[in-house]
Every structure is written in structure tokens, then in C-alpha cells.
Design a protein around this motif. Structure first.
Motif, PDB file in Angstrom:
ATOM      1  N   THR B  84       0.815  -1.220   0.000  1.00 31.69           N
ATOM      2  CA  THR B  84       0.000   0.000   0.000  1.00 31.69           C
ATOM      3  C   THR B  84       0.844   1.264   0.000  1.00 31.69           C
ATOM      4  O   THR B  84       0.299   2.365   0.025  1.00 31.69           O
ATOM      5  CB  THR B  84      -0.936   0.082   1.234  1.00 31.69           C
ATOM      6  OG1 THR B  84      -0.139  -0.041   2.405  1.00 31.69           O
ATOM      7  CG2 THR B  84      -1.994  -0.988   1.211  1.00 31.69           C
ATOM      8  N   LYS B  87       0.926   5.511  -3.480  1.00 27.78           N
ATOM      9  CA  LYS B  87      -0.056   6.479  -3.008  1.00 27.78           C
ATOM     10  C   LYS B  87      -1.412   6.369  -3.689  1.00 27.78           C
ATOM     11  O   LYS B  87      -2.420   6.741  -3.119  1.00 27.78           O
ATOM     12  CB  LYS B  87       0.490   7.898  -3.151  1.00 27.78           C
ATOM     13  CG  LYS B  87       0.712   8.335  -4.574  1.00 27.78           C
ATOM     14  CD  LYS B  87       1.434   9.670  -4.616  1.00 27.78           C
ATOM     15  CE  LYS B  87       1.870   9.971  -6.042  1.00 27.78           C
ATOM     16  NZ  LYS B  87       2.862  11.038  -6.095  1.00 27.78           N
ATOM     17  N   ARG B  88      -1.423   5.876  -4.922  1.00 27.66           N
ATOM     18  CA  ARG B  88      -2.683   5.794  -5.650  1.00 27.66           C
ATOM     19  C   ARG B  88      -3.015   4.350  -6.035  1.00 27.66           C
ATOM     20  O   ARG B  88      -3.752   4.094  -6.988  1.00 27.66           O
ATOM     21  CB  ARG B  88      -2.645   6.667  -6.905  1.00 27.66           C
ATOM     22  CG  ARG B  88      -2.567   8.158  -6.559  1.00 27.66           C
ATOM     23  CD  ARG B  88      -2.614   9.029  -7.784  1.00 27.66           C
ATOM     24  NE  ARG B  88      -3.922   9.047  -8.404  1.00 27.66           N
ATOM     25  CZ  ARG B  88      -4.982   9.688  -7.924  1.00 27.66           C
ATOM     26  NH1 ARG B  88      -4.888  10.365  -6.816  1.00 27.66           N
ATOM     27  NH2 ARG B  88      -6.134   9.628  -8.554  1.00 27.66           N
ATOM     28  N   TYR B  89      -2.437   3.385  -5.314  1.00 29.35           N
ATOM     29  CA  TYR B  89      -2.728   1.994  -5.650  1.00 29.35           C
ATOM     30  C   TYR B  89      -2.999   1.187  -4.373  1.00 29.35           C
ATOM     31  O   TYR B  89      -2.766  -0.008  -4.318  1.00 29.35           O
ATOM     32  CB  TYR B  89      -1.551   1.389  -6.427  1.00 29.35           C
ATOM     33  CG  TYR B  89      -1.957   0.303  -7.413  1.00 29.35           C
ATOM     34  CD1 TYR B  89      -2.628   0.613  -8.593  1.00 29.35           C
ATOM     35  CD2 TYR B  89      -1.665  -1.044  -7.164  1.00 29.35           C
ATOM     36  CE1 TYR B  89      -2.985  -0.377  -9.487  1.00 29.35           C
ATOM     37  CE2 TYR B  89      -2.026  -2.037  -8.061  1.00 29.35           C
ATOM     38  CZ  TYR B  89      -2.694  -1.683  -9.219  1.00 29.35           C
ATOM     39  OH  TYR B  89      -3.059  -2.673 -10.109  1.00 29.35           O
ATOM     40  N   GLY B  90      -3.500   1.867  -3.370  1.00 28.29           N
ATOM     41  CA  GLY B  90      -3.771   1.205  -2.095  1.00 28.29           C
ATOM     42  C   GLY B  90      -4.851   0.142  -2.192  1.00 28.29           C
ATOM     43  O   GLY B  90      -4.740  -0.935  -1.607  1.00 28.29           O
ATOM     44  N   SER B 219       5.164   7.365  -2.751  1.00 27.30           N
ATOM     45  CA  SER B 219       4.295   7.211  -1.586  1.00 27.30           C
ATOM     46  C   SER B 219       3.773   8.543  -1.076  1.00 27.30           C
ATOM     47  O   SER B 219       4.259   9.609  -1.461  1.00 27.30           O
ATOM     48  CB  SER B 219       5.074   6.538  -0.465  1.00 27.30           C
ATOM     49  OG  SER B 219       6.051   7.428   0.024  1.00 27.30           O
ATOM     50  N   HIS B 220       2.776   8.476  -0.238  1.00 30.26           N
ATOM     51  CA  HIS B 220       2.343   9.598   0.576  1.00 30.26           C
ATOM     52  C   HIS B 220       2.652   9.282   2.028  1.00 30.26           C
ATOM     53  O   HIS B 220       2.968   8.146   2.358  1.00 30.26           O
ATOM     54  CB  HIS B 220       0.846   9.832   0.406  1.00 30.26           C
ATOM     55  CG  HIS B 220       0.531  10.773  -0.715  1.00 30.26           C
ATOM     56  ND1 HIS B 220      -0.738  11.106  -1.072  1.00 30.26           N
ATOM     57  CD2 HIS B 220       1.340  11.438  -1.561  1.00 30.26           C
ATOM     58  CE1 HIS B 220      -0.702  11.946  -2.096  1.00 30.26           C
ATOM     59  NE2 HIS B 220       0.547  12.156  -2.406  1.00 30.26           N
ATOM     60  N   TYR B 221       2.524  10.300   2.853  1.00 29.34           N
ATOM     61  CA  TYR B 221       2.869  10.108   4.259  1.00 29.34           C
ATOM     62  C   TYR B 221       2.058   8.981   4.883  1.00 29.34           C
ATOM     63  O   TYR B 221       2.603   8.089   5.522  1.00 29.34           O
ATOM     64  CB  TYR B 221       2.636  11.425   5.016  1.00 29.34           C
ATOM     65  CG  TYR B 221       3.246  11.462   6.391  1.00 29.34           C
ATOM     66  CD1 TYR B 221       4.603  11.258   6.562  1.00 29.34           C
ATOM     67  CD2 TYR B 221       2.475  11.696   7.520  1.00 29.34           C
ATOM     68  CE1 TYR B 221       5.177  11.300   7.829  1.00 29.34           C
ATOM     69  CE2 TYR B 221       3.035  11.744   8.788  1.00 29.34           C
ATOM     70  CZ  TYR B 221       4.386  11.541   8.930  1.00 29.34           C
ATOM     71  OH  TYR B 221       4.952  11.577  10.191  1.00 29.34           O
ATOM     72  N   HIS B 222       0.750   9.010   4.671  1.00 30.28           N
ATOM     73  CA  HIS B 222      -0.075   7.977   5.281  1.00 30.28           C
ATOM     74  C   HIS B 222       0.006   6.647   4.552  1.00 30.28           C
ATOM     75  O   HIS B 222      -0.159   5.591   5.163  1.00 30.28           O
ATOM     76  CB  HIS B 222      -1.517   8.462   5.413  1.00 30.28           C
ATOM     77  CG  HIS B 222      -1.707   9.380   6.591  1.00 30.28           C
ATOM     78  ND1 HIS B 222      -2.827  10.127   6.795  1.00 30.28           N
ATOM     79  CD2 HIS B 222      -0.884   9.659   7.640  1.00 30.28           C
ATOM     80  CE1 HIS B 222      -2.699  10.828   7.911  1.00 30.28           C
ATOM     81  NE2 HIS B 222      -1.522  10.562   8.436  1.00 30.28           N
ATOM     82  N   SER B 223       0.247   6.659   3.245  1.00 25.31           N
ATOM     83  CA  SER B 223       0.373   5.373   2.549  1.00 25.31           C
ATOM     84  C   SER B 223       1.610   4.632   3.049  1.00 25.31           C
ATOM     85  O   SER B 223       1.617   3.399   3.125  1.00 25.31           O
ATOM     86  CB  SER B 223       0.405   5.566   1.032  1.00 25.31           C
ATOM     87  OG  SER B 223       1.622   6.134   0.594  1.00 25.31           O
ATOM     88  N   ASP B 224       2.626   5.370   3.439  1.00 29.44           N
ATOM     89  CA  ASP B 224       3.808   4.734   4.031  1.00 29.44           C
ATOM     90  C   ASP B 224       3.507   4.120   5.391  1.00 29.44           C
ATOM     91  O   ASP B 224       4.084   3.095   5.759  1.00 29.44           O
ATOM     92  CB  ASP B 224       4.939   5.772   4.190  1.00 29.44           C
ATOM     93  CG  ASP B 224       5.850   5.807   2.976  1.00 29.44           C
ATOM     94  OD1 ASP B 224       5.939   4.790   2.267  1.00 29.44           O
ATOM     95  OD2 ASP B 224       6.468   6.853   2.732  1.00 29.44           O
ATOM     96  N   ASP B 456      -5.472   3.289  -9.063  1.00 32.47           N
ATOM     97  CA  ASP B 456      -6.642   2.466  -8.767  1.00 32.47           C
ATOM     98  C   ASP B 456      -7.838   2.768  -9.638  1.00 32.47           C
ATOM     99  O   ASP B 456      -8.763   1.956  -9.738  1.00 32.47           O
ATOM    100  CB  ASP B 456      -7.062   2.675  -7.297  1.00 32.47           C
ATOM    101  CG  ASP B 456      -6.257   1.803  -6.336  1.00 32.47           C
ATOM    102  OD1 ASP B 456      -5.813   0.726  -6.753  1.00 32.47           O
ATOM    103  OD2 ASP B 456      -6.095   2.209  -5.174  1.00 32.47           O
ATOM    104  N   SER B 491       1.353  15.643  -7.737  1.00 35.12           N
ATOM    105  CA  SER B 491       0.268  14.695  -7.877  1.00 35.12           C
ATOM    106  C   SER B 491      -0.012  14.143  -6.503  1.00 35.12           C
ATOM    107  O   SER B 491       0.633  13.213  -6.048  1.00 35.12           O
ATOM    108  CB  SER B 491       0.668  13.591  -8.851  1.00 35.12           C
ATOM    109  OG  SER B 491      -0.263  12.551  -8.771  1.00 35.12           O
ATOM    110  N   THR B 492      -0.932  14.766  -5.809  1.00 35.26           N
ATOM    111  CA  THR B 492      -1.255  14.285  -4.465  1.00 35.26           C
ATOM    112  C   THR B 492      -2.695  13.815  -4.464  1.00 35.26           C
ATOM    113  O   THR B 492      -3.545  14.360  -5.154  1.00 35.26           O
ATOM    114  CB  THR B 492      -1.075  15.391  -3.405  1.00 35.26           C
ATOM    115  OG1 THR B 492      -2.275  16.153  -3.355  1.00 35.26           O
ATOM    116  CG2 THR B 492       0.093  16.295  -3.716  1.00 35.26           C
ATOM    117  N   THR B 494      -4.929  13.415  -1.857  1.00 36.09           N
ATOM    118  CA  THR B 494      -5.961  13.874  -0.937  1.00 36.09           C
ATOM    119  C   THR B 494      -6.284  15.338  -1.179  1.00 36.09           C
ATOM    120  O   THR B 494      -5.430  16.164  -1.000  1.00 36.09           O
ATOM    121  CB  THR B 494      -5.495  13.678   0.514  1.00 36.09           C
ATOM    122  OG1 THR B 494      -4.901  12.396   0.604  1.00 36.09           O
ATOM    123  CG2 THR B 494      -6.655  13.754   1.453  1.00 36.09           C
TER     124      THR B 494
END
Lengths: 494, 494, 494
Positions: B84, B87-90, B219-224, B456, B491-492, B494
Motif C-alpha cells: 500500500t 499512493k494511488r494503488y492502495g 508514496s504519501h505520508y499515510h500510505s507509508d 486504482d 500529484s497528491t 488527498t
């Protein structure tokens, strides 16, 4: 519902501030490597496998590995995610928890092995599942201390802290268990009290007289949900923590009592949180104080405290802990001793409660209550001395009690339980102060700037969404004819 | 701290781009249904329960179910969340991992059952906890391959890959275990090496000569943080993975060795990550390379490598893996073979390390080291041949070794361990290439457009916050009199 | 790929709307405290430890504690995180799930203890691991009901619901197991059917005739990933849920069957989700319907349904459940009965399927199929009556069947299984309606305003990023010469 429609203008602060990396950090990486190398060499000289009992090293062995896994999860998932509540220190919470725990596991296997071998007059020691479990208990103490200083200590400082704490904690537990012979099945005295006050002592030394106040020391909506992963896993597996080394019917009692105590603290925490929060629940309480029952029942978990006794202990612990988070910590944080995760509330005070309970339980323990000679498995010092008439009358199991005991009375044993608390507090606080001053040595990386605290950026490569932070919001509200302007500083990570 | 206050203007790209759904996807859903139907029918014909031993199917049975559950968790939580980080493929990480693993569990129960039955000249087979555990091991190989191609293959392609890989992996393991008789308790050769190089071969065929470069592959902060859930569960349960099928005192060794090796790789990863990251830790390393010790110790986990030997293996694996992530993957990704999760670093190279270690251990294994005849439980081919004088002198347990062995020497056994690596590499790479070309058949849905990769949206109904993406930021900075403008594409999610 | 570049202008609504806290909430906190106090006192009077068997209370005891832990995880991690899909009710999902489960564990230990004691004509009861497991099963029923009303009921109402449901569920299970003697090893009838329809009845009463429609009743990208934590843990541990109380070879069957059924429902869910989603997967289906096989196999999990039978049941359940989420729930939600988590689809219909399967299995169960007398461990009523000739011919184990049975035929037993479903439905619906009306009493806090539903703000102190919500977006698109404006209301939390 009262609502005001607002137009909002943003200002962003791009905090790609490139905190410069101090040279000391590289030096430290080398040191860490040398430590790790030394551990390997020492393992080579001092340890081999204990293959005697296969996986099942304990008397109640069939469950030992599964219980060890539960405890292992508490260290890495439980503690790691519990601390992710900090909105800008999530990597640090789960990541630094990871390296500290791993480091402590290696180091404490050695320290505990040596201490154990020393008692038996041996020079080397063996490894089995039990050894790994004991190493996890030791890690718990260090991770509790980490909770007190998280966000304020550099990685180097944390490893220094871990290095000293493992030794001091090990020696203290040796004194408590083998010399004072104070019983503590769930490690409330030797792990929770020790870890909390050691960490707070370190925190105080690091803090000195400066005020620590940062907008980063708060949560985001999703960081609170990450933290709940930690909370729930700690809640779930606490019965394993308290019962893993218990034996025979004591293990059933430890499971049932811990289950009831931690459930009771969950309930009392929700009640008190609602009351002190003016009708709203507070995530800080729910994430932490709900677990206080697990700590508070620890030192008496396998004793005959009866189900309702476990519930009372858990209830009181939940109340105490929630009140601590609400009223005590905010005041202490400002000026006296900063406690990032409030370990005094979750581990310190409930640990003391547990210790006091253990003294009362010990002072009232009778042979009748514990199935005759079974009493002595908890309190071997209460075995009459070898040449006493009582000893002769008891027909004790030769292998376990062949050499007789110290002939302590119940009240004496209670006193020794209290003595163990006193010694633990002294060792923790003095050890923590000394360790804190070592951590402040100028050769070790310090975090001085409040802007570098509670922030992952100085230690981690961060993704793009981390550095784009909304910091100022200009609000234009319209209520009737009136136009109002409000400016508010924010610090949001996403 | 250097800071610049900035005013920022946004542009958003609403990427509700409605990637059109290809018809092939519907056709595929029908195929998947037919496969599943076929599995049910085949299960009806070929399997029944193995009720002989109750839950406890192994010699060390009391723990088998709990260890199976640990391994099961590694497949679904471990692998699912580890991926996960994108960032866009969780959804794809945890969701496609879910369906692939489920599909493989069904299919591999059949394939493994048939292969096992075939060896014993039987036509049908039975199911018990052990069967489910073996299916999970097989799933591990496929999920490792999934790590190499995640974000670049359609769901249809992934299921095709799984279908072929299960068969080829099963045949390869059969060759290795039953014909070459190369021992691999933790499946480092048959699962990790196989899965990694099969996946990389598939990835290369899918990629062809085109470059794969996308801003979404980060990645993003939370995806990490979600990814760390996967990391930690893999870390925790790896001892169960490596020891689940070990027996007697070998199981204790497998637990202790895996614990020490994976802990050592965690520590060496942090050190190297800090050094190569110019003083900052890199989440990619921490999420992955920390686990390399579990892979690298796998093939020798239950052998007499001694605790310090396990630590050395783990340490080297962590270093190797971190360096791979830092220096090797970025170069390979650009042009040669794209490896989304870096499986070469976490599974490929550490697997090879483990295989080589297993050859050395085998080549130096003596009867003295393994408690006499116990040696032959690991290396049955080293049992002397039936009519040799050595055989007569050994007084071997009649039931296990009644027919004698192949009389291999230690060095020969070491050679066969290397042969198993060679055969596995060949089967994986050739099998992967063939499977890759089948996956590229025009009747199967392909992902051609780089915009559809690591995203996704083409596969999932996405929530409102997913499609609102900040893509351009115009920054107006003021430093003294100077006014600067900077435009940056982002490209974020959220 | 079709894309339109757009410039977007924001308006934010700062919804720090300070929903006023009703006085009733404080009153309620006091009540909750009194309940909890009463539980402690009652525990003091009625329970002590069951120390007879140590940790291992069941026949298959060595695994009981580990299985209990799996089930315990399902309650707190599984249910708690499954419901975090709601973008603005994440605290409520995991937090209220936490307090409800804890409250139910205490209360159901008492209720189940009394009921069990009552049957045996005793006045007090003992606690062991089995008691804690049974309490977790009871919690499952209440948490399923919570799924039907989450976001729409106040904390006070939820505790009232739990209080009544524990009693009614306990009495219903007593009727089913001890009077009707309908067997249900995985609690599909007594927990899943009961919990679902009790919850839906409560939901209907709370809803009355008003429409419930809120933009907050949807997910965000990361809230869906949190929910997947719940899904995966439920998926993983379901075999433990269904097999924990099974015995001997029945336990192996229960594990294998549940594993196969839930895996099959995962696969059929993905297929149907893809088809009904016009080629795109729907997270709601993947989070829920994938688990339907675990429910549907529950009542027959340890029976001789053969592996392919388990797969068929799982497959049908996945299809049924996905279709329910897609077509049934949206229609029911609008006007008739609002079902927040779709418990009818995950627990209700699959539970009914399981109950019907249990009737068919019972009606076709023969002594041949179940190893002779072993049949009677499932269906003790099928033991011939004491003074019949059949009884004399059977040479039954004296201790278990000394008093003979009811001499039921297979078909009669099938009828009683159906009767248990009927009674359960009646008890659940009538009990739910009565409980719902009690929950609507004016002395109890109600949530009337749709704005307060599915929102954490009324119950929790929320962090800064929670109240800053993007609510309006003005989109300026340019396609060729044309300039278009579009205004869209949003509600995003971050």
C-alpha cells in the motif's frame, strides 16, 4: 446546529526546510554498527541453543510460543502504532520504535543471559523461546521510556538510552526477583514502573528548564486512527503479557484477571473521559487509559484476587489514568517534566497501584488460599528455613524446595514487595538521570530547536505531501451585514 | 532552519478521467468464474478431509494451527499492506493481493495435492491444517511475483500469472525436494528465489523495451504508514514461516535463528539506510530491507548455524538488500527490468544468499553436529545405501530409513543444494518468460498507457477525495525585494 | 484517456459547529458507571475461577487460548476497523466498537454464567478461557447489530441496546441449544441471524418513517484502507471463530471448511462485484461480501459437508451478499429500513443460508457418515430413548449418554434446526422492536438531526484537520472556446 459560512484564503508554508544533517549522525551510524558487531561476537562466545524442551520451554509449554508471539506483537505493532498519534511523527513512532526494539532484543538477550548465568555461577547461557520472551519484556521497559521522550530525542540519544536502560533494568529486576524475592508476574514493577520513571527522569534531564510547546504535538484525524491500531493490539494481547510466565492454574487466573481488569479500565476510562471532556470523548484517553487495567493488575495477575478484585483494580486504574491525562500531564508538561505520551498515566501510576496491590496480596496470602504448598511457587521465601520444625512438617516437594527458604511471614513478604517498588523507583530515577546526562554529552546529537521536535523531517526522507503544509488561514465570515476577519495559524500535514 | 514564506496558488486536475473499461475485463470475470467452478468440481472428485490427527497434523503439532495462522496473516496482512506504499494503488495493493491469494489458495491445494498424490502413486489426497499451510507457502511465491508487477498488470493478467506460477512453482519444488532432495525449511529457494525471478521475468516481458516512469510510483505520508502495518506483521511472524514445518529441536532452532537474523537485518538496514540517505532514513528501506534476514536465514533456519551465524546472515542480508534498493533498482527500473516493490532486493538476492548458505551448511554437516541419526531427517539422501556396511552399522530407525538412502557425502549434498538453486532459477526465469508472453496475448486485458499504471481508478470505483488531485502549484515567494515565481507539478491524492 | 483540465476555486465550511452536548449524555455516563459497579458486585457474589483444567479448558484444549485470541481480535480489530469506512465516523467505528464490546464482555459473562448455572440447577458459576470465548461470541451478536445502526444511535442508546440484546440473545441461544437442541458450531443462527435482524429491527424503530440520506455516509480513500484492516483480520481468523468449540476431528473439518468457504466467497464476490460494477470493483463489496462464506458455513462447519460442499456454500454466499449490497440495500435504505453497514447482506442472508444448510445436513446425517456414535456428539437428541431396544443395542459411552436421548430421526433433527431459525428470527425481531422503543424513550439521548449522523464531532473532541472541510468547489473548465462553470458540493474531511 450553529454554522457560519466562510470564505477562506490560504497561505502555505513549504517547509522543505532541509534541516541540515549533523555530522554526529553519521558517526553514530558507525557506532551502532560497531555495537551490533560486538553483539554478534559476544553471542558467538556466550550462547548456544537450548534444545532440551523443543518449542515448549515452560511448564505450560504448549502455549508458550503463541503467547510469545502475542507479546512480540505488542512491542512492534502495539507500541509502534500507539505513538503514531503525533501528526508529523508517524515514521518516527513506528520506525524508531522498530529499531529501538530490535536493538534492545539483541542487547537484552546478552545482558539477561549473563545475569542469569551469573546467578547460577555459569559463564555462558542458552537460547530458547523463553529467552526471546524475556527480551521482549525488557524491550517493553525501553519502549515505555521511549514514550516519555519521543519527538524530543535524537536517534543517537535513543540508542544510548536503550543501551544503558537494558543493563540497569536487568540489574534491578535481578535485585527484585532474586535478592528481594518480590513476585511480579506481569512485570508491573520491573517493567512498567521502571520504564516510566526511567523515561521521565531522562526526559527531565533532556528538557532542563526550557519549556516545550509545539503545535506539532497533536494529532490528525487519521493519525489517531493509526494510533488505535496500537491501542487495540495492546488491549487484545495484554492477557498474554501478564500470563506468559505464569504456571499451572496461575496461568488461568492471570488470563481471566487481566481480561477483566483491562476491560474494566476501558469502561471506566470512557465514563471519566466523557465527564471531564464536557460530554465529548477524548482520543488521548481512549488510546491510553483504557489499557491501564492491564498494567495495574500485572503484579497480582495470577494471584487469588477473585474476578471482582481484578475488576476493581482495573476500574480504579482507568479512572486514575484518565484523570492523569486530563489534569496532571498538561501541567507537568508546561514547565516541569515533559511526558510526550503520558507514560506516567499509563505505566507509572497504574504500575505503582499494581505494586501496592501486590504488597497487600502478599501480606494476606495464606497456605489455605493457595492450595497448600503451591503458595511457595509464588513466594519461595515463605518456605520455612531448612532446619525448622515447620519445614519438617510440610513434606515439600524435594526438588523445588529441598534447601528450605527464608521463613518469611506474609506481612514480611508484603514488605519486600514494597521494598521492590522503592528500589525500582530509585534505580529508575537515578539511572535515568545519569543516562540523561550521558545523552546530553556534546559528542551525541541533540535536538535543541523546538521546530525539529515532533517532526519526521529531520530524520527521514519525506514524501511530497509531507512538506506542503497549510499554515495560515484567513477567514472571511459574513454574519448579517457584518464582515469579520480571522487569521489562524495551522499546521496540517496533508 | 531555513524557511521561506510563500503564497501559493493552486490548480487542480479533476482526474475523473473515466478510463473506459475494456470488454475483455467482463469476459475475464466469466473465465474466473469458470476456473473457480472447475476448482470446486475437482475438489469434489479428488479430496476429502484428513481426520487422522485432528488439528495437530505435525509431530510438533500443538503449535501447527497457531503457526499456520501466523503464516496466513503474513499473506493477507503482510503482503497486502506492504504494497500500500503506492499512493494511488492502495486498493490494488490490499484488494488485488486479496483475490490473488484467495485464488492461489484454491488452485494450489489442488496442484500440491495432485503432485503429492502422484509421488505416492495415489489418485486423490486429503486436506488438513498442513495442506492449508502449504497452500499459503505457494501463495507467498505468487505474491512475491505480484510485487514485481504490481501497478503494471491487469487483474486478468495477474490471475493468468497466478494460474501458471502455481503449477510451475509446485513442479519445481517437487523436483527440488523429492528428486534433488535439497533441503529448504523456510522455502528461501523454492518460494523466495522462485517468486522473485519468476516475477521479474514476467515484468520484463510485459515491459518490453519501453521505459516505465510515473510520478504515481511513489508514496504519501499515510500510505507509508499503511505499508508499515505490512512490514511489521511480516517481521513478527517470520519465525513462524521458517519454523512451521520444522520438527523437534529443529523447530526451536528455526524460531531462534529467524528471530535473530531478521532482527539483525533490521539493525543493519537502519545503519546503511542512514549512511546512503545522507543522514536521513528512507522508508523504502525500512519497509523492506529490514525483513531480508528472514529470507536469508530461511534455507538454513533449523540447522546448527549457531545464534551468531544467524545474526551474520541477517546482517549481510540487510546490507545487501538496502544497497540493492538504493543503487540497483533505480538503474534497472529505468530501462532494463522494472521491479515495482524491489522484490530482487527483498526476496531475490537474500534468497540466493540463503541458498548458498544452505550449500555450505550441507557440505559441512556431520553426524556429530546433528545428534547422530537426526542428521538424516534433514538430508535423507545421506543415509547409506541399503546393502552397504555403513547402513548395517548405523542401527537406523526402521520405519523412516528402512529402505536405505543414496549414500551422499556432505559435499555432494552441498552440491545438490546448489543444483536446486540452479534448477529453480531456470524454471523461474523460463517459466516467467513463457507466462509473460501468455499474459501478453491480445485476448487478455493489457495496461498500455502509463497513466493507467499505479492507479486504482481503472479498476476500482473510487471515492470523491481520490479524484480531486492537486497537480499544479504556483509559488510566489518574497525574499527581500525580490519576488520569485516557481511552478511545480504535483500529484497528491488527498 | 479523456481528460479535462480545470481550474478550481474553493469554499470551505469550517464546521466547528459545536453541536451542543445534551445533558442526557452526562446522566448517562453516571448510569454506565452504576451498571459497571453492579457488574463488579455481581461478579463478586456469583463467580470464581475455574482452575480445574488450567488454560486448556476444552477437549482440544491446547489450542483453545490461541483460538480465543483470534476470536478476541475479530471483535476489536475486525469489527472495529471494518466500520471505519465511514469517512467522518472513524473514531466512532473503532472507539464505540471498543466500549460496546468491553461492556458486553462484562455483562455477558454474568448473563451466560447465570443461564448456564440455571440449567444445571446451580447458583454460581466459574470463569475460564472458555467463558471469555463465549462472551466474545455474544459480543459478536451485539457488534453486528451495531453495524446496522452505526452513525444513527447515541452512545447511550447503544449501551441500552447492548444491555437488552445480551439477555435476549443469551435466552434465545439457550432455547436453541438446550431445548430445541439445534446444533450451530459457528453461531450462524444464534449470533449472525440474531445479531443482524435484532439490529435491523432496532434500526427500523429508530428510523420510523423518516428518510436517512447523508453525504457523510460514504468513504474516503484512506478510510477504505482502514476498513480493509478489519476485513482482512475477520477473513484470517474466521476459521478460529467457527472451530473454537468444535471437538476432535470435527475441529479439523471446521477449520478446513471455513477456510474453503470464506476463500470461495472472496472469489465469487470479486467476480460479481466486477460484473455489477460495470467492470470496476466496489470497495463495499470487497470489504464485506468476501466474508459471507465464513457466516454461511458456520452452522455446518464441523459437519461432513466435504471440501467441495464448503466451497459451494461459500460461493453462493458471496454472490448473494454482493447482490444484496448492490441492489437490495440501496432500496431498503431510502425508505424502509436503513442498514448502515449492510448487515443483512453480510450476516442476515448468509446466516439464513447457513441455517437452511444445517437443516439439510441434519436431515441427511447418518451413523455411517459420522463414525457411528460420534453422530450423537452433534445431535444428542438422536440418541434413542433410554428404554428402547435401539438404545440397548448401541453400547453407548456410559458417561455421555447414560440417560438416553429423545430418539429423534434425522429428518426430525432437520426440522428442529429450522425451528431454531424461526425462533431466532422471532426473538430477534420482536426483541429488537421492543429494545428500539426503549431506546427511543425521551429520557435517553437521541440523534434526530441528520447533520449529527455519521459524524464524530458530536461525540468526540476532534483535531484541527477534522473541522476544516472542503464543501464547495467551483470548477471552471475550458473545452475549446467554451467556458463552463460547475458548482459542486463536497464534504471531505482532510
Amino acid at each position: 446546529m450553529e454554522e457560519r459560512r466562510q470564505t477562506i484564503e490560504y497561505k502555505f508554508l513549504r517547509q522543505n526546510t532541509h534541516h541540515p544533517v549533523p555530522k554526529k549522525r553519521f558517526t553514530f551510524a558507525i557506532y551502532l554498527g560497531l555495537f551490533h558487531l560486538a553483539f554478534m561476537v559476544l553471542m558467538g562466545f556466550f550462547t548456544k541453543y537450548n534444545l532440551g524442551d523443543g518449542v515448549s520451554a515452560g511448564k505450560n509449554g504448549s502455549n508458550l510460543y503463541a503467547m510469545f508471539m502475542d507479546v512480540h506483537s505488542m512491542m512492534f505493532i502495539g507500541f509502534g502504532f500507539l505513538m503514531t498519534f503525533l501528526k508529523r511523527y508517524g515514521y518516527g513512532a513506528v520506525g524508531l520504535n522498530f529499531i529501538i526494539a530490535a536493538y534492545v532484543l539483541e542487547w537484552s538477550i546478552l545482558i539477561r543471559g549473563w545475569l542469569e548465568a551469573g546467578i547460577h555461577g555459569e559463564s555462558d547461557f542458552t537460547l530458547d523461546v523463553k529467552s526471546l520472551l524475556v527480551a521482549d519484556f525488557c524491550a517493553a521497559a525501553v519502549l515505555i521510556s521511549f514514550g516519555a521522550v519521543i519527538g524530543k530525542a535524537s536517534l543517537s540519544q535513543l540508542i544510548i538510552m536503550a543501551t544503558f536502560e537494558v543493563v540497569i533494568q536487568g540489574v534491578n529486576e535481578l535485585i527484585g526477583l532474586h535478592y528481594l524475592k518480590a513476585y511480579d508476574v506481569g512485570e508491573s514493577i520491573y517493567v512498567h514502573i521502571f520504564g516510566a520513571y526511567f523515561g521521565l527522569a531522562v526526559s527531565k534531564v533532556l528538557q532542563g528548564t526550557k519549556e516545550i510547546e509545539s503545535t506539532k504535538e497533536s494529532s490528525h484525524y487519521h493519525s489517531d486512527l493509526f494510533a488505535m491500531i496500537g491501542t487495540i493490539f495492546l488491549f487484545l494481547y495484554w492477557p498474554s503479557f501478564n500470563s506468559a510466565v505464569a504456571v499451572d492454574e496461575g496461568q488461568t487466573r492471570a488470563i481471566v484477571n487481566t481480561f477483566l481488569a483491562i476491560t474494566a479500565s476501558c469502561i471506566s476510562t470512557f465514563i471519566i473521559s466523557l465527564l471531564v471532556g464536557k460530554g465529548r470523548l477524548n482520543m488521548v484517553h481512549i488510546q491510553n487509559a483504557t489499557l491501564a487495567g492491564g498494567v495495574a493488575v500485572g503484579a497480582v495477575a495470577d494471584m487469588q484476587i477473585e474476578p471482582f478484585g481484578a475488576m476493581i483494580i482495573g476500574t480504579v486504574a482507568g479512572i486514575l489514568s484518565t484523570l492523569g491525562f486530563q489534569f496532571l500531564t498538561p501541567r507537568l508538561n508546561e514547565s516541569f517534566v515533559h511526558d510526550t505520551c503520558g507514560v506516567n498515566n499509563l505505566h507509572g501510576m497504574p504500575g505503582l497501584l499494581s505494586g501496592i496491590a501486590s504488597a497487600i496480596v502478599a501480606a494476606t496470602a495464606t497456605r489455605d488460599k493457595y492450595n497448600g504448598n503451591r503458595l511457595y511457587t509464588f513466594y519461595p521465601s515463605r518456605v520455612p528455613s531448612l532446619n525448622s520444625t515447620e519445614f519438617a512438617n510440610l513434606s515439600l516437594d524435594a526438588t523445588d524446595f529441598a534447601n528450605g527458604g527464608l521463613g518469611r511471614t506474609a506481612v514480611m513478604q508484603g514488605g519486600y514487595q514494597l521494598a521492590a517498588i522503592g528500589v525500582t523507583l530509585a534505580m529508575a530515577i537515578i539511572g535515568g538521570i545519569i543516562t540523561g546526562y550521558i545523552m546530553k554529552l556534546p559528542i551525541i546529537e541533540q535536538i535543541e530547536d523546538i521546530e525539529e521536535m515532533f517532526d519526521d523531517e529531520p530524520n527521514w526522507l519525506t514524501p511530497e505531501d509531507y512538506s506542503l503544509k497549510l499554515t495560515e488561514v484567513r477567514v472571511q465570515s459574513r454574519e448579517g451585514d457584518e464582515e469579520m476577519q480571522e487569521k489562524r495559524m495551522l499546521s496540517t500535514s496533508t
